[in-house]
Write a protein that holds these residues in place. Structure first.
Motif, short mmCIF file in Angstrom:
data_model
loop_
_atom_site.label_atom_id
_atom_site.label_comp_id
_atom_site.label_asym_id
_atom_site.label_seq_id
_atom_site.Cartn_x
_atom_site.Cartn_y
_atom_site.Cartn_z
N MET A 1 0.82 -1.39 0.21
CA MET A 1 0.28 0.15 0.28
C MET A 1 0.76 0.99 0.24
N PHE A 2 2.12 0.71 0.12
CA PHE A 2 3.71 2.05 -0.06
C PHE A 2 3.31 3.17 -1.49
N HIS A 16 7.56 -1.07 7.54
CA HIS A 16 6.88 -1.67 7.40
C HIS A 16 6.91 -2.13 9.19
N GLN A 17 5.56 -2.77 9.49
CA GLN A 17 6.11 -3.02 11.56
C GLN A 17 4.56 -3.77 11.32
N ASN A 18 4.39 -5.19 12.07
CA ASN A 18 3.17 -5.63 12.82
C ASN A 18 3.35 -4.64 13.93
N LEU A 19 1.71 -4.06 14.30
CA LEU A 19 1.49 -3.18 15.87
C LEU A 19 1.48 -4.17 16.12
N LEU A 20 1.39 -5.31 16.04
CA LEU A 20 1.33 -6.23 17.54
C LEU A 20 2.57 -6.76 18.53
N LEU A 21 3.27 -6.46 17.30
CA LEU A 21 4.59 -6.10 18.06
C LEU A 21 6.20 -4.88 18.37
N VAL A 41 -10.99 -5.63 10.38
CA VAL A 41 -10.76 -6.45 9.63
C VAL A 41 -9.97 -7.52 9.69
N ALA A 42 -8.45 -6.42 9.96
CA ALA A 42 -7.21 -7.13 10.48
C ALA A 42 -7.34 -7.66 11.75
N LEU A 43 -8.12 -7.16 12.73
CA LEU A 43 -7.42 -7.37 14.19
C LEU A 43 -8.50 -8.45 14.32
C1 LIG Z 1 -8.05 -2.04 5.57
S1 LIG Z 1 -6.33 -1.32 5.68
C2 LIG Z 1 -6.23 -0.20 5.81
C3 LIG Z 1 -4.55 0.96 5.32
C4 LIG Z 1 -4.26 1.93 6.30
N1 LIG Z 1 -4.34 2.06 7.81
C5 LIG Z 1 -5.48 2.87 5.74
O1 LIG Z 1 -6.47 3.29 5.86
O2 LIG Z 1 -5.69 3.30 4.45
C6 LIG Z 1 -5.92 -2.92 6.56
C7 LIG Z 1 -3.97 -2.98 6.91
O3 LIG Z 1 -3.80 -3.37 7.38
C8 LIG Z 1 -2.90 -4.45 7.33
N2 LIG Z 1 -2.19 -5.62 8.77
C9 LIG Z 1 -2.82 -6.38 9.34
N3 LIG Z 1 -2.17 -7.07 9.93
C10 LIG Z 1 -1.35 -5.89 10.57
C11 LIG Z 1 -0.90 -5.85 11.76
N4 LIG Z 1 -0.66 -7.38 12.46
N5 LIG Z 1 0.29 -4.71 11.73
C12 LIG Z 1 -0.13 -3.89 10.79
N6 LIG Z 1 -0.90 -3.99 9.73
C13 LIG Z 1 -1.26 -4.83 9.70
C14 LIG Z 1 -2.75 -5.20 6.17
O4 LIG Z 1 -1.75 -5.72 5.43
C15 LIG Z 1 -3.76 -3.72 5.61
O5 LIG Z 1 -2.39 -3.16 5.01
#
Ligand SMILES: C[S@@+](CC[C@H](N)C(=O)[O-])C[C@H]1O[C@@H](n2cnc3c(N)ncnc32)[C@H](O)[C@@H]1O
Length: 201
Positions: A1-2, A16-21, A41-43
């Motif tokens: 998405m960049f 890039h960063q996993n927001l849970l880590l 829909v991600a969490l």
């Molecule tokens: C619906 S998109 C929203 C993207 C952006 N925040 C926006 O508002 O346009 C959800 C994004 O969360 C990312 N994602 C899912 N789980 C994640 C995680 N644990 N840490 C970081 N990003 C995550 C997905 O790859 C996806 O790009």
């Protein structure tokens, strides 16, 4: 998405960063504002509080966390002409909701405000905006339809979707939902929650 680097101002960088880590040390306590968007829909349900606490580590004392997210489970169809039924759009929505539940996604975005408070953020505020603007209807419709397509595809690949036997069926459903929206000039509508809280000085 960049976006590509050429399209960006020089003072913006993506990582890039996993927001849970845990975040790398150089980012801890450095930010006045942290904004998070559309993770619904991600969490999974049990990941929201750890995510909020982790994002808080980025803030300077007195900094703000702002989280904007959608009440996806409560999406409704509006504008269906009297005496008609948007049964394809409704089936798409029903399957979407059922699949979110099956995948363990939070059904109640309203808990975000209490998670902010529980995590120690202060001066917490919540604003709820209904996405019901004629000018953005077409975009919202498309975003919901694509959202339905993606979540059903993910669930299908995980073998967690009894009602769907193939990707083709998902694409057929998508076309049928778009057909209803077009033929009846009806539209999807849901609330967007904006929650803000401040880290203690
Ligand atoms: C619906 S998109 C929203 C993207 C952006 N925040 C926006 O508002 O346009 C959800 C994004 O969360 C990312 N994602 C899912 N789980 C994640 C995680 N644990 N840490 C970081 N990003 C995550 C997905 O790859 C996806 O790009």
């Amino acid at each position: 998405m960049f976006p590509s680097k050429d399209a960006l101002p020089a003072n913006i960088a993506f990582h890039h960063q996993n927001l849970l880590l845990p975040f790398p040390d150089e980012y801890i306590g450095k930010y006045d504002v942290v904004n998070v968007r559309v993770m619904v829909v991600a969490l999974s349900s049990n990941e929201w509080e750890p995510a909020v606490r982790n994002m808080m580590t980025l803030l300077k004392p007195g900094g703000y966390l702002q989280w904007i997210d959608c009440a996806a489970h409560d999406c409704v169809i509006k504008g269906v002409p009297e005496g008609k039924q948007a049964s394809n759009a409704q089936r798409g929505l029903d399957l979407f909701r059922k699949t979110l539940n099956t995948l363990g996604k939070t059904s109640n975005i309203a808990i975000l405000h209490s998670i902010f408070q529980k995590s120690g953020l202060v001066s917490c505020e919540e604003e709820i905006c209904s996405l019901d603007n004629p000018e953005t209807r077409e975009n919202v419709n498309l975003a919901v339809v694509v959202g339905i397509q993606h979540i059903l595809t993910a669930a299908f690949k995980l073998h967690k979707l009894d009602e769907i036997q193939s990707i083709d069926q998902i694409m057929e459903l998508k076309e049928a939902v778009l057909g209803d929206l077009h033929d009846m000039s009806c539209y999807f509508c849901y609330d967007v929650y904006v929650v803000v809280g401040r880290k203690l000085d």
